[in-house]
Design a protein around this motif. Structure first.
Motif, PDB file in Angstrom:
ATOM      1  N   ARG A  27       0.826  -1.207   0.000  1.00  0.00           N
ATOM      2  CA  ARG A  27       0.000   0.000   0.000  1.00  0.00           C
ATOM      3  C   ARG A  27       0.867   1.266   0.000  1.00  0.00           C
ATOM      4  NH1 ARG A  27      -3.165  -2.952   3.698  1.00  0.00           N
ATOM      5  NH2 ARG A  27      -2.241  -1.828   5.465  1.00  0.00           N
ATOM      6  N   ASN A  28       1.926   1.226   0.833  1.00  0.00           N
ATOM      7  CA  ASN A  28       2.823   2.386   0.900  1.00  0.00           C
ATOM      8  C   ASN A  28       3.501   2.646  -0.437  1.00  0.00           C
ATOM      9  OD1 ASN A  28       2.206   2.825   3.573  1.00  0.00           O
ATOM     10  ND2 ASN A  28       3.974   1.681   4.367  1.00  0.00           N
ATOM     11  N   LYS A  29       3.924   1.568  -1.117  1.00  0.00           N
ATOM     12  CA  LYS A  29       4.551   1.727  -2.433  1.00  0.00           C
ATOM     13  C   LYS A  29       3.568   2.321  -3.440  1.00  0.00           C
ATOM     14  CE  LYS A  29       8.016  -1.941  -2.060  1.00  0.00           C
ATOM     15  NZ  LYS A  29       8.470  -3.260  -2.580  1.00  0.00           N
ATOM     16  N   ILE A  30       2.323   1.796  -3.378  1.00  0.00           N
ATOM     17  CA  ILE A  30       1.299   2.318  -4.298  1.00  0.00           C
ATOM     18  C   ILE A  30       1.046   3.797  -4.038  1.00  0.00           C
ATOM     19  CG2 ILE A  30      -1.150   2.182  -4.912  1.00  0.00           C
ATOM     20  CD1 ILE A  30      -0.949  -0.863  -4.380  1.00  0.00           C
ATOM     21  N   ILE A  31       0.957   4.156  -2.738  1.00  0.00           N
ATOM     22  CA  ILE A  31       0.724   5.562  -2.375  1.00  0.00           C
ATOM     23  C   ILE A  31       1.889   6.426  -2.849  1.00  0.00           C
ATOM     24  CG2 ILE A  31       0.551   7.167  -0.438  1.00  0.00           C
ATOM     25  CD1 ILE A  31      -0.989   4.937   1.065  1.00  0.00           C
ATOM     26  N   ALA A  32       3.131   5.945  -2.623  1.00  0.00           N
ATOM     27  CA  ALA A  32       4.311   6.716  -3.015  1.00  0.00           C
ATOM     28  C   ALA A  32       4.366   6.910  -4.523  1.00  0.00           C
ATOM     29  CB  ALA A  32       5.575   6.014  -2.523  1.00  0.00           C
ATOM     30  N   VAL A  33       4.096   5.817  -5.267  1.00  0.00           N
ATOM     31  CA  VAL A  33       4.118   5.916  -6.730  1.00  0.00           C
ATOM     32  C   VAL A  33       3.039   6.865  -7.226  1.00  0.00           C
ATOM     33  CG1 VAL A  33       3.719   4.637  -8.867  1.00  0.00           C
ATOM     34  CG2 VAL A  33       5.168   3.656  -7.080  1.00  0.00           C
ATOM     35  N   THR A  34       1.846   6.734  -6.638  1.00  0.00           N
ATOM     36  CA  THR A  34       0.733   7.607  -7.041  1.00  0.00           C
ATOM     37  C   THR A  34       1.062   9.073  -6.760  1.00  0.00           C
ATOM     38  OG1 THR A  34      -0.859   5.849  -6.559  1.00  0.00           O
ATOM     39  CG2 THR A  34      -1.714   8.101  -6.713  1.00  0.00           C
ATOM     40  N   ALA A  35       1.634   9.335  -5.565  1.00  0.00           N
ATOM     41  CA  ALA A  35       2.002  10.710  -5.214  1.00  0.00           C
ATOM     42  C   ALA A  35       3.055  11.250  -6.172  1.00  0.00           C
ATOM     43  CB  ALA A  35       2.517  10.756  -3.779  1.00  0.00           C
ATOM     44  N   SER A  36       4.029  10.404  -6.526  1.00  0.00           N
ATOM     45  CA  SER A  36       5.083  10.834  -7.455  1.00  0.00           C
ATOM     46  C   SER A  36       4.496  11.179  -8.814  1.00  0.00           C
ATOM     47  CB  SER A  36       6.144   9.735  -7.601  1.00  0.00           C
ATOM     48  OG  SER A  36       6.774   9.484  -6.369  1.00  0.00           O
ATOM     49  N   VAL A  37       3.561  10.326  -9.261  1.00  0.00           N
ATOM     50  CA  VAL A  37       2.919  10.592 -10.565  1.00  0.00           C
ATOM     51  C   VAL A  37       2.163  11.913 -10.533  1.00  0.00           C
ATOM     52  CG1 VAL A  37       1.112   9.807 -12.140  1.00  0.00           C
ATOM     53  CG2 VAL A  37       2.762   8.170 -11.224  1.00  0.00           C
ATOM     54  N   VAL A  38       1.444  12.147  -9.432  1.00  0.00           N
ATOM     55  CA  VAL A  38       0.680  13.403  -9.305  1.00  0.00           C
ATOM     56  C   VAL A  38       1.621  14.602  -9.292  1.00  0.00           C
ATOM     57  CG1 VAL A  38      -0.780  14.753  -7.758  1.00  0.00           C
ATOM     58  CG2 VAL A  38      -1.260  12.331  -8.127  1.00  0.00           C
ATOM     59  N   ILE A  39       2.736  14.499  -8.535  1.00  0.00           N
ATOM     60  CA  ILE A  39       3.695  15.608  -8.458  1.00  0.00           C
ATOM     61  C   ILE A  39       4.310  15.883  -9.815  1.00  0.00           C
ATOM     62  CG2 ILE A  39       5.931  16.305  -7.526  1.00  0.00           C
ATOM     63  CD1 ILE A  39       5.142  14.815  -4.944  1.00  0.00           C
ATOM     64  N   VAL A  40       4.745  14.813 -10.502  1.00  0.00           N
ATOM     65  CA  VAL A  40       5.357  14.976 -11.831  1.00  0.00           C
ATOM     66  C   VAL A  40       4.359  15.591 -12.802  1.00  0.00           C
ATOM     67  CG1 VAL A  40       6.284  13.750 -13.822  1.00  0.00           C
ATOM     68  CG2 VAL A  40       7.059  13.158 -11.529  1.00  0.00           C
ATOM     69  N   ALA A  41       3.124  15.075 -12.752  1.00  0.00           N
ATOM     70  CA  ALA A  41       2.087  15.619 -13.644  1.00  0.00           C
ATOM     71  C   ALA A  41       1.854  17.097 -13.359  1.00  0.00           C
ATOM     72  CB  ALA A  41       0.787  14.842 -13.481  1.00  0.00           C
ATOM     73  N   GLY A  42       1.871  17.438 -12.057  1.00  0.00           N
ATOM     74  CA  GLY A  42       1.692  18.843 -11.687  1.00  0.00           C
ATOM     75  C   GLY A  42       2.825  19.714 -12.188  1.00  0.00           C
ATOM     76  N   LEU A  43       4.057  19.204 -12.047  1.00  0.00           N
ATOM     77  CA  LEU A  43       5.213  19.970 -12.523  1.00  0.00           C
ATOM     78  C   LEU A  43       5.177  20.141 -14.024  1.00  0.00           C
ATOM     79  CD1 LEU A  43       8.025  18.405 -10.310  1.00  0.00           C
ATOM     80  CD2 LEU A  43       7.060  20.692 -10.106  1.00  0.00           C
ATOM     81  N   VAL A  44       4.819  19.056 -14.730  1.00  0.00           N
ATOM     82  CA  VAL A  44       4.731  19.136 -16.191  1.00  0.00           C
ATOM     83  C   VAL A  44       3.658  20.137 -16.600  1.00  0.00           C
ATOM     84  CG1 VAL A  44       4.103  17.864 -18.279  1.00  0.00           C
ATOM     85  CG2 VAL A  44       5.628  16.818 -16.586  1.00  0.00           C
ATOM     86  N   GLY A  45       2.508  20.057 -15.898  1.00  0.00           N
ATOM     87  CA  GLY A  45       1.428  20.989 -16.213  1.00  0.00           C
ATOM     88  C   GLY A  45       1.809  22.425 -15.942  1.00  0.00           C
ATOM     89  N   THR A  46       2.483  22.650 -14.798  1.00  0.00           N
ATOM     90  CA  THR A  46       2.928  24.002 -14.448  1.00  0.00           C
ATOM     91  C   THR A  46       3.944  24.517 -15.452  1.00  0.00           C
ATOM     92  OG1 THR A  46       2.566  23.595 -12.101  1.00  0.00           O
ATOM     93  CG2 THR A  46       4.015  25.426 -12.672  1.00  0.00           C
ATOM     94  N   GLY A  47       4.892  23.626 -15.823  1.00  0.00           N
ATOM     95  CA  GLY A  47       5.908  24.024 -16.804  1.00  0.00           C
ATOM     96  C   GLY A  47       5.289  24.384 -18.139  1.00  0.00           C
TER      97      GLY A  47
END
Length: 219
Positions: A27-47
């Motif tokens: 569960r922790n790995k899934i949460i970490a991966v999901t959070a990373s995807v959201v952060i990366v997507a946010g950075l890409v969107g912001t950029g």
């Protein structure tokens, strides 16, 4: 028999604890991966947003500059370029307008690569700079210090321009190009940008592309 049941029960509990721990790790790995995807997507969107905004801003600036270059400048004075002689002379020239916008001048131009001079510069050298397509900003001690600073900032960022004090001119802030001149009310007067857009290396320039460095310097 009780001892065997106790061992069996303990082993079962240990196995269950291991399964629970493995489930938490998954569960922790899934949460970490999901959070990373959201952060990366946010950075890409912001950029992407910032890049698009920067591109839009540049397009707007270019469009505004093009509009300024075509604008009719209110209150502008014009002199017939055919009557503005362009001889290089050593003797002092008496110009009919102050500051001068053309006529015979010194063989040496005033450096005009965005120079801001703190003292008055020689008319004859400045006129040579106008011949090369520069805009000359002049001011008197009646010009507000804030306006002088804003104009200094603009000139310092603009190749083929120069600025200097000019005691005795009719307006507190004036802009001159070859055969062109306007008096403005402040650094924020829209005619400032219009004049720069239209006359820095503009169509009025007798010698477009001629040097604005390597001439006379005076700080």
């Amino acid at each position: 028999m009780a001892t065997k049941e106790t061992k069996s029960s303990r082993q079962a509990r240990i196995a269950e604890m291991r399964r629970a721990e493995q489930a938490r790790e998954r569960r922790n790995k899934i949460i970490a991966v999901t959070a990373s995807v959201v952060i990366v997507a946010g950075l890409v969107g912001t950029g992407a947003y910032l890049l698009n905004k920067e591109s839009d801003d540049k397009d707007k600036q270019q469009a505004q500059k093009a509009a300024d270059a075509k604008a009719t400048i209110a209150g502008e004075k014009d002199w017939d370029p055919k009557k503005l002689t362009r001889n290089h002379v050593e003797k002092t020239v008496s110009y009919p307008m102050k500051p001068p916008v053309g006529g015979d001048h010194s063989p040496v131009w005033m450096n005009c690569g965005g120079e801001v001079y703190k003292k008055p510069v020689p008319d004859m050298n400045a006129v040579h700079s106008l011949e090369h397509g520069s805009v000359w900003v002049t001011y008197t001690d009646k010009a507000p210090a804030a306006d002088v600073q804003k104009l200094s900032d603009k000139v310092s960022k603009t190749p083929y321009s120069l600025m200097s004090p000019y005691p005795g001119q009719s307006g507190s802030i004036m802009l001159s190009a070859w055969g062109k001149q306007v008096t403005v009310t402040s650094a924020d007067d829209p005619r400032v940008n219009q004049f720069f857009a239209k006359y820095v290396q503009g169509a009025q320039t007798p010698e477009p592309g001629a040097a604005c460095t390597g001439g006379l310097d005076q700080k």
